[in-house]
Design a protein around this motif. Structure first.
Motif, PDB file in Angstrom:
ATOM      1  N   ARG A  17      48.708  54.730  34.417  1.00  0.00           N
ATOM      2  CA  ARG A  17      48.475  55.943  35.196  1.00  0.00           C
ATOM      3  C   ARG A  17      48.221  55.653  36.672  1.00  0.00           C
ATOM      4  NH1 ARG A  17      44.601  59.494  36.880  1.00  0.00           N
ATOM      5  NH2 ARG A  17      42.967  57.964  36.476  1.00  0.00           N
ATOM      6  N   VAL A  18      47.342  54.709  36.973  1.00  0.00           N
ATOM      7  CA  VAL A  18      46.984  54.404  38.354  1.00  0.00           C
ATOM      8  C   VAL A  18      47.787  53.218  38.883  1.00  0.00           C
ATOM      9  CG1 VAL A  18      45.053  53.934  39.934  1.00  0.00           C
ATOM     10  CG2 VAL A  18      44.668  55.265  37.844  1.00  0.00           C
ATOM     11  N   GLY A  19      48.106  52.279  38.014  1.00  0.00           N
ATOM     12  CA  GLY A  19      48.919  51.140  38.428  1.00  0.00           C
ATOM     13  C   GLY A  19      48.256  49.821  38.109  1.00  0.00           C
ATOM     14  N   ILE A  20      49.041  48.771  38.143  1.00  0.00           N
ATOM     15  CA  ILE A  20      48.578  47.453  37.728  1.00  0.00           C
ATOM     16  C   ILE A  20      47.492  46.922  38.651  1.00  0.00           C
ATOM     17  CG2 ILE A  20      50.292  46.129  39.018  1.00  0.00           C
ATOM     18  CD1 ILE A  20      49.041  45.510  35.394  1.00  0.00           C
ATOM     19  N   ASN A  21      47.416  47.432  39.881  1.00  0.00           N
ATOM     20  CA  ASN A  21      46.390  46.992  40.827  1.00  0.00           C
ATOM     21  C   ASN A  21      45.268  48.016  40.994  1.00  0.00           C
ATOM     22  OD1 ASN A  21      47.343  44.349  41.789  1.00  0.00           O
ATOM     23  ND2 ASN A  21      49.139  45.513  42.498  1.00  0.00           N
ATOM     24  N   ALA A  22      45.053  48.843  39.994  1.00  0.00           N
ATOM     25  CA  ALA A  22      44.008  49.867  40.066  1.00  0.00           C
ATOM     26  C   ALA A  22      42.630  49.264  40.320  1.00  0.00           C
ATOM     27  CB  ALA A  22      43.981  50.684  38.770  1.00  0.00           C
ATOM     28  N   ASP A  23      42.388  48.070  39.808  1.00  0.00           N
ATOM     29  CA  ASP A  23      41.084  47.433  39.990  1.00  0.00           C
ATOM     30  C   ASP A  23      40.824  47.029  41.435  1.00  0.00           C
ATOM     31  OD1 ASP A  23      39.788  47.297  37.339  1.00  0.00           O
ATOM     32  OD2 ASP A  23      41.575  46.167  36.789  1.00  0.00           O
ATOM     33  N   HIS A  24      41.853  47.062  42.308  1.00  0.00           N
ATOM     34  CA  HIS A  24      41.669  46.709  43.715  1.00  0.00           C
ATOM     35  C   HIS A  24      41.170  47.881  44.549  1.00  0.00           C
ATOM     36  CE1 HIS A  24      44.803  43.176  43.475  1.00  0.00           C
ATOM     37  NE2 HIS A  24      43.796  43.047  42.640  1.00  0.00           N
ATOM     38  N   LEU A  25      41.240  49.110  44.015  1.00  0.00           N
ATOM     39  CA  LEU A  25      40.805  50.275  44.776  1.00  0.00           C
ATOM     40  C   LEU A  25      39.297  50.210  45.017  1.00  0.00           C
ATOM     41  CD1 LEU A  25      42.888  53.011  42.923  1.00  0.00           C
ATOM     42  CD2 LEU A  25      43.338  52.033  45.183  1.00  0.00           C
ATOM     43  N   PRO A  26      38.817  50.747  46.124  1.00  0.00           N
ATOM     44  CA  PRO A  26      37.387  50.618  46.457  1.00  0.00           C
ATOM     45  C   PRO A  26      36.438  51.079  45.365  1.00  0.00           C
ATOM     46  CG  PRO A  26      38.599  51.376  48.372  1.00  0.00           C
ATOM     47  CD  PRO A  26      39.587  51.358  47.230  1.00  0.00           C
ATOM     48  N   VAL A  27      36.737  52.181  44.699  1.00  0.00           N
ATOM     49  CA  VAL A  27      35.816  52.690  43.685  1.00  0.00           C
ATOM     50  C   VAL A  27      35.787  51.796  42.453  1.00  0.00           C
ATOM     51  CG1 VAL A  27      37.501  54.191  42.519  1.00  0.00           C
ATOM     52  CG2 VAL A  27      35.048  54.786  42.482  1.00  0.00           C
ATOM     53  N   ASN A  28      36.836  51.022  42.237  1.00  0.00           N
ATOM     54  CA  ASN A  28      36.960  50.232  41.016  1.00  0.00           C
ATOM     55  C   ASN A  28      36.646  48.753  41.193  1.00  0.00           C
ATOM     56  OD1 ASN A  28      37.895  52.534  39.601  1.00  0.00           O
ATOM     57  ND2 ASN A  28      39.963  52.192  40.380  1.00  0.00           N
ATOM     58  N   ARG A  29      36.805  48.214  42.391  1.00  0.00           N
ATOM     59  CA  ARG A  29      36.606  46.781  42.558  1.00  0.00           C
ATOM     60  C   ARG A  29      35.112  46.450  42.515  1.00  0.00           C
ATOM     61  NH1 ARG A  29      38.823  47.296  48.580  1.00  0.00           N
ATOM     62  NH2 ARG A  29      36.885  47.703  49.731  1.00  0.00           N
ATOM     63  N   PRO A  30      34.760  45.214  42.192  1.00  0.00           N
ATOM     64  CA  PRO A  30      33.343  44.822  42.187  1.00  0.00           C
ATOM     65  C   PRO A  30      32.718  45.019  43.558  1.00  0.00           C
ATOM     66  CG  PRO A  30      34.690  43.171  41.094  1.00  0.00           C
ATOM     67  CD  PRO A  30      35.642  44.123  41.754  1.00  0.00           C
ATOM     68  N   HIS A  31      31.470  45.493  43.606  1.00  0.00           N
ATOM     69  CA  HIS A  31      30.765  45.702  44.861  1.00  0.00           C
ATOM     70  C   HIS A  31      29.747  44.607  45.133  1.00  0.00           C
ATOM     71  CE1 HIS A  31      31.556  50.350  45.188  1.00  0.00           C
ATOM     72  NE2 HIS A  31      32.658  49.644  44.992  1.00  0.00           N
ATOM     73  N   ALA A  32      29.272  43.930  44.092  1.00  0.00           N
ATOM     74  CA  ALA A  32      28.226  42.924  44.261  1.00  0.00           C
ATOM     75  C   ALA A  32      28.748  41.503  44.087  1.00  0.00           C
ATOM     76  CB  ALA A  32      27.085  43.182  43.276  1.00  0.00           C
ATOM     77  N   THR A  33      30.047  41.354  43.886  1.00  0.00           N
ATOM     78  CA  THR A  33      30.672  40.041  43.784  1.00  0.00           C
ATOM     79  C   THR A  33      32.126  40.203  44.175  1.00  0.00           C
ATOM     80  OG1 THR A  33      31.025  38.107  42.348  1.00  0.00           O
ATOM     81  CG2 THR A  33      31.326  40.289  41.347  1.00  0.00           C
ATOM     82  N   GLU A  34      32.915  39.156  44.015  1.00  0.00           N
ATOM     83  CA  GLU A  34      34.330  39.198  44.367  1.00  0.00           C
ATOM     84  C   GLU A  34      35.166  38.839  43.152  1.00  0.00           C
ATOM     85  OE1 GLU A  34      37.496  37.017  47.452  1.00  0.00           O
ATOM     86  OE2 GLU A  34      35.353  36.536  47.508  1.00  0.00           O
ATOM     87  N   ALA A  35      36.239  39.611  42.916  1.00  0.00           N
ATOM     88  CA  ALA A  35      37.147  39.295  41.824  1.00  0.00           C
ATOM     89  C   ALA A  35      38.067  38.151  42.239  1.00  0.00           C
ATOM     90  CB  ALA A  35      37.972  40.522  41.447  1.00  0.00           C
ATOM     91  N   ARG A  36      38.197  37.154  41.390  1.00  0.00           N
ATOM     92  CA  ARG A  36      39.067  36.004  41.663  1.00  0.00           C
ATOM     93  C   ARG A  36      40.029  35.848  40.490  1.00  0.00           C
ATOM     94  NH1 ARG A  36      33.970  34.864  43.373  1.00  0.00           N
ATOM     95  NH2 ARG A  36      33.398  34.138  41.290  1.00  0.00           N
ATOM     96  N   THR A  37      41.272  36.201  40.694  1.00  0.00           N
ATOM     97  CA  THR A  37      42.273  36.136  39.629  1.00  0.00           C
ATOM     98  C   THR A  37      43.543  35.484  40.142  1.00  0.00           C
ATOM     99  OG1 THR A  37      43.483  38.193  40.080  1.00  0.00           O
ATOM    100  CG2 THR A  37      41.382  38.405  38.902  1.00  0.00           C
ATOM    101  N   ASN A  38      44.449  35.214  39.218  1.00  0.00           N
ATOM    102  CA  ASN A  38      45.759  34.704  39.578  1.00  0.00           C
ATOM    103  C   ASN A  38      46.838  35.775  39.441  1.00  0.00           C
ATOM    104  OD1 ASN A  38      45.101  31.962  40.244  1.00  0.00           O
ATOM    105  ND2 ASN A  38      44.712  31.602  38.066  1.00  0.00           N
ATOM    106  N   SER A  39      46.434  37.020  39.256  1.00  0.00           N
ATOM    107  CA  SER A  39      47.399  38.118  39.173  1.00  0.00           C
ATOM    108  C   SER A  39      47.941  38.424  40.563  1.00  0.00           C
ATOM    109  CB  SER A  39      46.738  39.353  38.573  1.00  0.00           C
ATOM    110  OG  SER A  39      46.269  39.094  37.268  1.00  0.00           O
ATOM    111  N   ARG A  40      49.218  38.637  40.664  1.00  0.00           N
ATOM    112  CA  ARG A  40      49.855  38.886  41.948  1.00  0.00           C
ATOM    113  C   ARG A  40      50.856  40.042  41.827  1.00  0.00           C
ATOM    114  NH1 ARG A  40      46.540  35.466  42.793  1.00  0.00           N
ATOM    115  NH2 ARG A  40      46.688  33.614  44.125  1.00  0.00           N
ATOM    116  N   ASP A  41      51.208  40.583  42.975  1.00  0.00           N
ATOM    117  CA  ASP A  41      52.316  41.515  43.116  1.00  0.00           C
ATOM    118  C   ASP A  41      52.095  42.801  42.316  1.00  0.00           C
ATOM    119  OD1 ASP A  41      53.257  39.409  44.607  1.00  0.00           O
ATOM    120  OD2 ASP A  41      54.624  38.697  43.051  1.00  0.00           O
ATOM    121  N   GLY A  42      53.163  43.524  42.032  1.00  0.00           N
ATOM    122  CA  GLY A  42      53.043  44.797  41.352  1.00  0.00           C
ATOM    123  C   GLY A  42      52.808  45.937  42.325  1.00  0.00           C
ATOM    124  N   PHE A  43      52.860  47.144  41.810  1.00  0.00           N
ATOM    125  CA  PHE A  43      52.737  48.362  42.612  1.00  0.00           C
ATOM    126  C   PHE A  43      51.410  48.369  43.365  1.00  0.00           C
ATOM    127  CE2 PHE A  43      51.865  53.049  42.871  1.00  0.00           C
ATOM    128  CZ  PHE A  43      52.882  53.334  43.770  1.00  0.00           C
TER     129      PHE A  43
END
Length: 489
Positions: free
Chosen positions: A350-376
């Motif tokens: 519904r929102v897209g493969i990078n939905a977790d990067h949006l401000p409301v969804n991403r971590p606020h007290a730490t940083e996400a570190r993944t190897n996922s790349r590209d996509g919408f």
């Protein structure tokens, strides 16, 4: 090529035409074990269901949300090693999204429907999502039945309207729904506002401590504003005059500095007690009686900041029960097990493969570190960093420290029913709930149920629906039968 008529008779099949052996129970690792990814009938069904609408949510489309703060008020380190629950007085930023279940994005707030209570904790170990409702139970106990259930609540494919036949046919044939339906048609079925209702984690979750000990836990959020509800007549009037009543009330209360709050409680069961408990403690259609596991107050939740943009922060917010942090994990609850897949899959669609990067969804007290790349909507945040693990270039690495503790399983794989317990029943707790009501509450419950059941077109569907309530309590069934007969003539 001419279009052939769709065949509705004969065995149920997968999308590829293979016959479905069991459409009631998902496949587990032994009786009571976790659901297996090899159950392709379950995965296909949930994945297809998540893609039925574009782009609003298939369920919980109508929502409102706000930011807030959770404050721990009790030492719970004996039960969980979760960092955000490690120190009395510790505060964690949160985002809470309320929603109705069946209505679409433009529907009214004041309707008889469960309310979603989805809470995101922005912890230092990543985001923890607690996806619950304003009721402690649900209509079904296995996720494989969820698409069928929601189809009965949504618009009929022929009439384009919600049909009483569909609703009561399914509920009558699914007696495990009796408890939740009694909640829904009672006084708490239509909250006066979002501030004046409780929230519940509903599912059973795992807490595990520093020693690796396991505890099963249920969450309760008790409104500090007090419970207030609408009668059916009040709701009908308000829904027509002010369809945005709940959203407006929440926003205006926060704007005025009248911050709503909830007292947070948990029920805790040592893992060893689950196997021989009097009913299945992982059954989502049942509550744990407070005399068995008294609620323990652990914190306070306050909402104190409105979103600046409803679409960006409420509609694009995503919640998944699979978002755990160290010290918290899943249980064998079969509805929860299905949702661990279905919620994330819905958001990716519904929102897209990078939905977790949006401000409301991403971590606020730490940083996400993944190897996922590209996509919408990928924003290039990783720049030229390597996108594989392990690597020799300073990339993120595994911790070798599981978030939750392992649980034992045994037996052969298969589409098992949940393990039986001494007092398992689809009707006992619905009857207990009815008997707790005052005479006025019972009368309103009967009136609400009878008014809807009377709309079905077939006597058999009405009789089967009434019979479920009769099995819960004789007086309940007798009064409901008389009320339905009076309305149906």
């Amino acid at each position: 090529m001419t279009q052939e008529a769709y065949v509705t008779q004969g065995p149920l099949t997968t999308e590829a035409g293979a016959p479905v052996a069991d459409n009631q129970n998902s496949e587990t690792a032994g009786v009571g074990g976790p659901v297996l990814i090899q159950d392709q009938s379950l995965l296909e069904k949930l994945a297809h269901f998540n893609r039925e609408r574009i782009p609003e949510r298939v369920v919980h489309a109508r929502g409102a949300g706000a930011y807030g703060t959770f404050t721990l008020t009790r030492d719970v380190s004996r039960w969980t090693r979760a960092a955000f629950l490690s120190e009395v007085g510790k505060q964690t930023e949160t985002f809470l999204r309320f929603s109705t279940v069946a209505g679409n994005l433009g529907s009214a707030d004041a309707v008889r429907d469960p309310r979603g209570f989805a809470l995101k904790f922005y912890t230092e170990d990543g985001n923890y999502d607690l996806v619950g409702n304003n009721t402690p139970v649900f209509f079904i106990k296995d996720a494989i039945k969820f698409p069928d259930f929601i189809h009965t609540q949504k618009r009929d494919p022929y009439t384009g309207s919600q049909e009483a036949d569909n609703v009561w046919d399914f509920w009558g044939l699914s007696p495990e729904s009796t408890h939740q339906v009694t909640w829904l048609f009672g006084d708490r079925g239509i909250p006066a506002t979002l501030r004046h209702m409780n929230g519940y984690g509903s599912h059973t979750y795992q807490w595990n401590n520093a020693a690796g000990e396991i505890f099963w836990v249920k969450y309760h959020f008790k409104t500090d504003q007090g419970i207030k509800n609408l009668t059916q007549e009040e709701a009908n009037k308000l829904a027509g005059e002010d369809p945005d009543s709940h959203q407006r009330d929440l926003r205006e209360s926060i704007e005025s500095g009248d911050f709503p709050s909830w007292t947070v409680q948990v029920q805790i069961m040592p893992a060893a007690e689950a196997a021989n408990y009097r009913f299945n403690p992982f059954d989502l259609t049942k509550v744990w009686p407070h005399e068995d596991y008294p609620p323990i107050e652990i914190g306070k939740l306050e909402l104190n900041r409105n979103p600046e943009n409803v679409f960006a922060e409420v509609e694009q917010s995503i919640f998944s029960p699979a978002h755990f942090v160290p010290g918290i994990g899943p249980s064998p609850d079969k509805m929860l097990q299905g949702r661990l897949f279905a919620y994330g899959d819905a958001h990716r669609y519904r929102v897209g493969i990078n939905a977790d990067h949006l401000p409301v969804n991403r971590p606020h007290a730490t940083e996400a570190r993944t190897n996922s790349r590209d996509g919408f909507l990928y924003d290039g945040r990783h720049k030229g960093a390597k996108n594989y693990e392990p690597n020799s270039f300073g990339g993120p690495f595994q911790t070798d420290k599981p978030l939750w503790s392992a649980t034992a399983v045994s037996g052969a794989t298969g589409t098992h029913e949940a393990p039986g317990h001494a007092e398992d029943s689809d009707f006992v707790q619905a009857g207990n709930l009815y008997r707790l009501m005052s005479e006025d509450e019972k009368s309103r419950l009967i009136e609400n149920l009878a008014g809807f059941i009377a709309k079905v077109s077939r006597d058999g569907i009405a009789e089967r629906a009434v019979n479920n309530f009769r099995q819960a309590d004789g007086d309940f069934g007798k009064r409901l039968e008389a009320a339905v007969q009076a309305l149906r003539g």
